[in-house]
Scaffold this motif. Sequence first.
Motif, short mmCIF file in Angstrom:
data_model
loop_
_atom_site.label_atom_id
_atom_site.label_comp_id
_atom_site.label_asym_id
_atom_site.label_seq_id
_atom_site.Cartn_x
_atom_site.Cartn_y
_atom_site.Cartn_z
N TRP A 166 -1.51 -4.66 -10.80
CA TRP A 166 -2.55 -4.13 -10.58
C TRP A 166 -2.36 -2.84 -9.65
N THR A 167 -2.92 -1.68 -10.18
CA THR A 167 -2.90 -0.72 -9.36
C THR A 167 -4.33 -0.21 -9.01
N LEU A 168 -4.62 -0.54 -7.45
CA LEU A 168 -5.71 -0.21 -7.13
C LEU A 168 -6.04 1.05 -6.42
N ASP A 169 -6.63 2.11 -7.15
CA ASP A 169 -6.95 3.28 -6.63
C ASP A 169 -7.95 3.62 -5.60
N THR A 200 0.90 -1.35 -0.10
CA THR A 200 0.10 0.11 -0.02
C THR A 200 0.92 1.26 -0.05
N GLU A 201 0.53 2.07 -1.02
CA GLU A 201 1.38 3.35 -0.94
C GLU A 201 0.45 4.67 -1.11
N ASN A 202 0.28 5.49 -0.03
CA ASN A 202 -0.56 6.59 -0.24
C ASN A 202 -2.00 5.89 -0.26
N ARG A 203 -2.55 6.20 -1.13
CA ARG A 203 -4.25 5.69 -1.25
C ARG A 203 -4.27 4.64 -2.49
N ARG A 204 -3.18 4.09 -2.59
CA ARG A 204 -3.29 2.93 -3.59
C ARG A 204 -2.53 1.63 -3.20
N VAL A 205 -3.14 0.48 -3.87
CA VAL A 205 -2.69 -0.75 -3.39
C VAL A 205 -1.81 -1.18 -4.83
N ILE A 206 -0.57 -1.49 -4.88
CA ILE A 206 -0.09 -2.24 -5.78
C ILE A 206 0.14 -3.64 -5.72
N ALA A 207 -0.25 -4.40 -6.70
CA ALA A 207 -0.46 -5.85 -6.57
C ALA A 207 0.31 -6.29 -7.74
N ARG A 224 11.14 -11.09 3.79
CA ARG A 224 11.22 -9.88 4.51
C ARG A 224 10.73 -8.62 4.02
N TYR A 225 9.94 -8.70 2.88
CA TYR A 225 9.28 -7.33 2.41
C TYR A 225 8.15 -7.94 1.74
N THR A 226 7.48 -8.97 2.33
CA THR A 226 5.96 -9.38 2.14
C THR A 226 5.24 -8.19 2.57
N GLY A 227 4.34 -7.49 1.94
CA GLY A 227 3.32 -6.78 2.14
C GLY A 227 3.97 -5.07 2.05
N LEU A 228 5.24 -5.24 1.69
CA LEU A 228 6.03 -3.86 1.93
C LEU A 228 6.25 -3.68 0.56
N ARG A 229 6.74 -2.07 0.24
CA ARG A 229 7.18 -1.78 -0.99
C ARG A 229 8.45 -2.67 -1.24
N TYR A 230 8.75 -3.13 -2.57
CA TYR A 230 9.57 -4.13 -2.67
C TYR A 230 10.44 -3.80 -4.11
N ARG A 231 11.55 -4.36 -4.11
CA ARG A 231 12.29 -4.26 -5.75
C ARG A 231 12.32 -5.56 -6.26
N HIS A 232 12.59 -6.70 -5.50
CA HIS A 232 13.07 -7.88 -6.18
C HIS A 232 11.97 -8.95 -6.06
N GLY A 233 11.72 -9.42 -7.20
CA GLY A 233 10.85 -10.56 -7.32
C GLY A 233 11.37 -11.78 -8.36
N TYR A 234 11.28 -12.98 -8.02
CA TYR A 234 11.35 -14.05 -8.55
C TYR A 234 10.31 -15.22 -8.98
N ALA A 235 10.85 -15.97 -10.39
CA ALA A 235 9.77 -16.87 -10.60
C ALA A 235 10.33 -17.78 -11.56
#
Length: 463
Positions: free
Chosen positions: A320-323, A283-290, A347-358
């Motif tokens: 998804w950017t949920l406004d 969540t960042e300001n009034r947006r959820v980034i997913a 350690r960044y679950t639910g927080l603004r994060y930079r790195h993802g893997y798949a």
Amino acid sequence: MSRPFPDDPFLRGNYAPWPMEGEIHDLVVEGEIPRELNGTLYRNGPNPQFTPRGRYHWFDGDGMIHAFTLSDGHAHYRNRWVRTQRLAMEREAGEALFGGLSDMTATDPRAMGIFPNAANTNIIIHAGKLLALWEAGPPHTLDPHTLETLGPYDFAGALVSPMTAHPKMDPETGELLFFGYSPFPPYLRYYVASAQGEVVRSEEIDVPVPTMIHDFMTTRDHVIFMVCPATFRPENLMTGSPVRWEPDLGTKIGVMPRNGGSRDVVWFETDPCFVFHPMNAYTENRRVIADVCRFERVPLFDGVGADGFERGPLPILTRWTLDLAGGTVKEEQLDDCSSEFPRLDERYTGLRYRHGYAGGRTGSPSDGGSFNAVFHYDHQTGRRRMHDLGATSFTSEPVFVPRASHAPEGAGFLLTVVYRQEENRSDLLILDADNVEGKPLATVKLPHRVPYGFHGNWGQGIV
Ligand SMILES: [Fe+2]
């Protein structure tokens, strides 16, 4: 005498079950296992003990745990089935008794009225307990060293529904956030367990239609439920596909304040799609980034993907950017290639994060699997890097382990079990998460294969 397994896409190649339980002390290693890695990687996946009754579904098999213990540069392996009631009953009978998802009517009269828990989807550690998870029933607790099954676990009676295989651990509070869904009302229930493992919150969430909800997202401020039009109606259960695709319902994304309840959920509507797994949300300001691995429709059910996972629709990482102020949802494709089994530095679950893997799919893989590369997404630069495994090696879900508890985000290792199709066996690859394209730091060589499974986690210090 046991009957041979039928020729089914999910029972051949590396989907076929591995029939042995055992342990291997001090495996052959190429390269060097980083000394920081002291712990056990647990993985779970379906591994049918007996020839199925009727048609088989990939999600049906009995859960088998594969554990790689890394300690002082050495690697040891152990694998064991989760001793569910189903496994015990079928072993006693000497044959399968339960019909699977695609053929529930095939259940033997001896097993009627018993709901079979496969315990085959994920394995987590929380509040000192090792839990094998399956989304249609309670977890099973296991001994972290021997993998012995201790029994089903219901949080001292507080779990009154099934439990998702994808709970989220809040890295700041140590709480475990999870949900359970059901084809019968209440269709959805949300729980919070304290860092000590005590359920401190349990409440119904109103949803109009029962749907398959495999995973969800949590942020520091919100809980996000994905209600995709993959319905899980009671009347579906005996029809050969308990999940049906009903795109007219669209996809609804519910955002609930962490301190709110069902009435506070704000619902966003978007085009029909299906998501098994999100990478992360914040969540960042009034947006959820997913960030989610988005399928155009539900795979593996309702007649699609029965001939093999890689032949069905493939997912694309999507943001998804949920406004919350404007009530709008923006959808952005983050990659051209398909990827699934997303993870992050948790350690960044639910927080603004930079790195993802798949696990990623690139080039022209042979038909031995789906994901022939390990992808690293850098959400800051927008770049995707990869460890390309070639056409005949296939990765499972890469699990991130930090180099040290206070190392910067993304400084650590990716642990992934890779199937070598040409040799019909598996390796555990240890990659430098900062340099995924580089040569593996270590390749732990197993003499046999680990069937394609679902999810796993690292148990720090469990050696
Ligand atoms: Fe999953």
